[in-house]
Enzyme design. Structure first.
Site, short mmCIF file in Angstrom:
data_model
loop_
_atom_site.label_atom_id
_atom_site.label_comp_id
_atom_site.label_asym_id
_atom_site.label_seq_id
_atom_site.Cartn_x
_atom_site.Cartn_y
_atom_site.Cartn_z
N PRO A 2 0.84 -1.20 0.00
CA PRO A 2 0.00 0.00 0.00
C PRO A 2 0.88 1.25 0.00
O PRO A 2 1.85 1.34 0.74
CB PRO A 2 -0.79 -0.10 1.31
CG PRO A 2 -0.61 -1.50 1.79
CD PRO A 2 0.69 -1.99 1.21
N GLU A 3 0.55 2.18 -0.87
CA GLU A 3 1.28 3.46 -0.92
C GLU A 3 0.42 4.52 -0.24
O GLU A 3 -0.70 4.25 0.21
CB GLU A 3 1.58 3.82 -2.37
CG GLU A 3 2.43 2.76 -3.07
CD GLU A 3 3.86 3.21 -3.36
OE1 GLU A 3 4.27 4.29 -2.89
OE2 GLU A 3 4.56 2.47 -4.06
#
Ligand SMILES: [Zn+2]
Length: 294
Positions: A2-3
């Protein structure tokens, strides 16, 4: 992994469902996700029963539940973590690690930390409601309205490090992962190996602004299909369906000039760039072999 935009979507989703709720009990089903809590699973559980969730905040890829009496539950999703708000009757997820039973949550939901690979984790941060001390060294991110752009460009331009490395330096700017760095550099027309000290003020600010635009675009996409993402984003694919210009496009034509995108190794990952739009910096000597010595 996840960014930042994904973590912001998670933060917003948690805010919507759990602010105002009280934690009635916590089950730590695997000790690893709370390994960074010095009080261990027992202390983690004991510290949280009866506490009210007053806000959900984020810095970079960290998020935290701000609790009454000023403490916080600090979390990081790592490679595969998910924070799900589920009906209590929903079957346990295969990789469910920590369950928070809540009173007063929207739709009666409970909170579940699910993490297959367990690089992520949770800990209680005493006094951390405003900003947990554990992450006080992490810079603000480009989406933060209080991000100091001038301080950023000054520090970039005083550094001999490559601009891509600087974009990934969490003490300088947080939340810019490998994908966003490559996309921002492509949009800015800058090669990732350009030393910070050889960038103009406009170039340093330009790549920052492009990073922000890529993140805002991803966030806007996430916002349009929030409910599905809240189940899925946090899930297996981990990424928004986003249009990428450079990252992962080795050999495909550049969207600006049709030159094939090139890939080079960067630390233990890859960098993608257009060799025409993003000119490599000139070397100081013409005879030195080309290699990445860092
Ligand atoms: Zn190009």
């Amino acid at each position: 992994m996840p960014e930042l935009p994904e973590v912001e979507v998670v933060r917003a989703g948690l805010e919507r469902f759990v602010v105002g709720a009280t934690i009635t009990s916590v089950d730590v089903l695997h000790p690893r996700p709370v390994r960074r809590d010095p009080t261990g699973p027992t202390g983690f559980t004991a510290a949280l029963a009866g506490r009210r969730i007053e806000a959900v905040r984020r810095r970079g890829k960290y998020f935290w539940l701000a609790l009454d009496e000023g403490d916080a539950v600090l979390g990081h999703l790592g490679m595969s973590g998910q924070m799900l708000v589920q009906p209590p009757a929903a079957p346990d997820e295969r990789h469910l690690r920590v369950r928070f039973r809540l009173a007063g949550a929207t739709e009666g939901r409970e909170l579940r930390f699910v993490d297959q690979r367990m690089f992520g984790g949770l800990l209680v941060s005493p006094g951390g409601a405003t900003l947990p001390t554990e992450i006080a060294h992490i810079a603000r991110d480009p989406l933060d309205p209080r991000f100091d752009e001038d301080a950023f460009q000054l520090r970039v331009r005083r550094s001999a490090s490559a601009i891509k490395r600087l974009l990934l330096d969490q003490t300088l700017v947080s939340g810019v992962g490998n994908i966003y760095a490559d996309e921002a550099l492509w949009l800015a027309g800058l090669h990732g190996e350009r030393p910070g000290e050889r960038l103009s003020r406009g170039e340093a600010l330009g790549v920052l602004h492009r990073a922000r635009e890529v993140m805002q675009h991803a966030l806007a996409q996430g916002g349009t299909s929030f409910d599905a993402l809240y189940v899925n984003v946090n899930g297996e694919s981990g990424y928004f369906d986003r249009s990428l210009h450079a990252y992962g496009r080795e050999g495909e034509p550049c969207d600006r000039c049709a030159t094939p995108i090139r890939r080079v190794s960067f630390t233990n990952r890859s960098s993608y760039f257009c060799p025409v739009c993003q000119r490599a910096p000139r070397r100081r000597t013409t005879t030195a072999p080309r290699h990445s010595s860092n």
